[in-house]
Scaffold this active site. Structure first.
Site, short mmCIF file in Angstrom:
data_model
loop_
_atom_site.label_atom_id
_atom_site.label_comp_id
_atom_site.label_asym_id
_atom_site.label_seq_id
_atom_site.Cartn_x
_atom_site.Cartn_y
_atom_site.Cartn_z
N HIS A 1 0.83 -1.21 0.00
CA HIS A 1 0.00 0.00 0.00
C HIS A 1 0.87 1.26 0.00
O HIS A 1 0.54 2.26 -0.63
CB HIS A 1 -0.92 0.00 1.23
CG HIS A 1 -1.90 -1.13 1.22
ND1 HIS A 1 -3.26 -0.95 1.11
CD2 HIS A 1 -1.72 -2.47 1.26
CE1 HIS A 1 -3.87 -2.12 1.11
NE2 HIS A 1 -2.95 -3.07 1.20
N ASP B 1 -5.96 5.61 2.09
CA ASP B 1 -6.20 4.25 1.65
C ASP B 1 -7.65 3.91 2.00
O ASP B 1 -8.08 4.15 3.14
CB ASP B 1 -5.24 3.33 2.40
CG ASP B 1 -5.00 2.04 1.67
OD1 ASP B 1 -5.99 1.39 1.33
OD2 ASP B 1 -3.83 1.71 1.44
#
Ligand code: UDP
Length: 425
Positions: free
Chosen positions: A23, A131
């Site tokens: 990520h 995110d």
């Protein structure tokens, strides 16, 4: 263009990745792209990952509008932070401990009160790109009325699957109501398991369970192991049985063997004569190391086929290393024996997943097969905190199973219903 950049103040955006490599990397790529176009970026990491990102300075040197910042993830410093095995720990800590810190930071960046140089040079924060997994960050930003963009680093197909989940929950298709859902697909469903237990409860005969299990066996039971179990202390023995179908490679057999011996617990192991894949079998007698043979004589017992139901019900039983066949799972559940699951084929993976994650009556060891990992797993199954939690849960399931086959229980009732319907056909 440069004139324009000087005249127009550039926006300031905070980027917040989920604290995992897969990520951070794409989020940092986006950060560089934004900085390349002159936008100011505050890249927010957890302190733990901030320290690991050793090339920060070089990146900031290359992109002067890129600023790194970090806050605590709330986990103790020695926490393994493995997304694979500690995901819930991580997400819970981020939600409860990181969220208030994020709130504080956003307030200071919005009002430009953060006096740390060079952050003081930054224009007020105008947007958060988080995110999408970190839904708490969306809540924090919305509470502060700051525009927020959720970014997902998964395929469009996976993302669409995620988006379908609320609808499936709304339609009561998730979480699986196991049976109610099946019930909606068929006109009649009779839930009558566990059948071995229903048989015992319907026909009260102390010899019945052993004789009916033996009668159903395709192999000859070796009952000497019951005497061996009688000589062991209560709750001390680990029983290993991978059902009637699963073959092992020589390497797998030896890894299990070493781990059982090294765990130090007495063990009863079902190894049928043809358990090895045929091309490996002929070498077996030459490769059993002497120390395994000696240790097995001291604290092990190997049988070709055991009276499994009786073995599981024996007071010496402490844990069951199983392949998660459905019969074995129900028998262990009924007997209240915690399981270590080594699922391989068919429905075994799903059974194991439910045993480990949903019912919490065992631990899924997936397809791990190296001696030191198995040894650790056996120890955790037989002793310690995790074992205590599983034992409590498996006791509860044993009681539920007993209730279901008692006169007031669902299995008992459904069997009566089936018999009645058969009569009325
Ligand atoms: N079983 C047994 N003695 C053994 C090993 C297995 O009686 O030594 C019985 C066990 O009690 C269970 C069945 O064999 O009822 C295995 O069924 P399961 O669905 O667990 O696994 P499968 O053999 O179909 O993979």
């Amino acid at each position: 263009m440069e004139m324009q950049m000087e005249l127009q103040p550039q926006p300031h955006v905070l980027l917040l990745p989920f604290p995992a490599q897969g990520h951070i990397k794409p989020m940092l790529a986006l950060a560089q792209l934004l900085c390349h176009s002159g936008i100011h970026v505050t890249f927010l990491n957890t302190e733990h990952n901030h320290r690991q990102l050793t090339q920060r300075q070089a990146l900031s040197g290359r992109f002067p509008t890129l600023h790194f910042h970090s806050i605590s993830d709330g986990l103790p410093s020695d926490h393994p932070r493995s997304v694979y095995s500690n995901y819930m720990d991580i997400i819970t800590s981020l939600r409860s401990k990181m969220a208030p810190l994020l709130h504080q930071l956003l307030v200071s960046l919005m009002s430009k009160n953060d006096v740390d140089d060079p952050v003081a040079q930054l224009p007020p924060l105008g947007c958060v790109i988080t995110d999408g997994i970190m839904s708490f960050a969306i809540d924090v930003a919305e509470e502060l009325r700051i525009p927020v963009i959720a970014l997902r680093f998964i395929s469009a197909a996976s993302f669409l699957c995620n988006l379908c989940i609320p609808k499936l929950i709304e339609e009561a298709q998730l979480p699986f109501g196991v049976l109610s859902h099946i019930g909606s697909l068929f006109s009649k469903v009779y839930t009558i398991g566990p059948l071995h237990a229903l048989l015992k409860s319907h026909i009260v005969d102390n010899n019945l369970s052993s004789s009916s299990a033996a009668a159903a066996s395709l192999r000859q039971e070796d009952r000497r192991c019951m005497m061996w179990l009688d000589s062991q202390s209560v709750g001390s023995v680990i029983f290993v049985s991978f059902g009637s179908l699963l073959k092992l490679t020589r390497v797998q057999l030896l890894e299990f063997w070493h781990s059982l011996v090294n765990s130090g617990f007495p063990f009863l192991w079902v190894i049928w004569s043809d358990v090895l894949w045929s091309d490996e079998a002929e070498h077996l007698s030459y490769v059993i190391p002497g120390e395994l043979e000696t240790a097995t004589k001291e604290r092990g017992f190997i049988v070709d086929w055991a009276p499994q139901e009786e073995v599981l019900a024996h007071e010496a039983m402490g844990g069951f290393l199983t392949h998660s066949g459905w019969n074995s799972t129900l028998e262990a559940m009924w007997a209240g024996v915690p399981m270590r699951c080594w699922p391989q084929i068919g429905d075994q993976q799903v059974n194991s997943r439910w045993v480990g994650e949903v019912w919490k009556i065992g631990i899924d060891m997936k397809d791990t097969c190296d001696r030191s990992t198995i040894e650790k797993m056996i120890k955790a199954l037989m002793k310690g905190e995790e074992r205590d939690v599983i034992s409590r849960s498996v006791d509860r399931f044993a009681k539920l199973a007993r209730t279901s086959v008692s006169e007031s229980g669902s299995s008992y009732h459904n069997l009566e219903k089936l018999i009645e319907d058969l009569r009325n056909l």
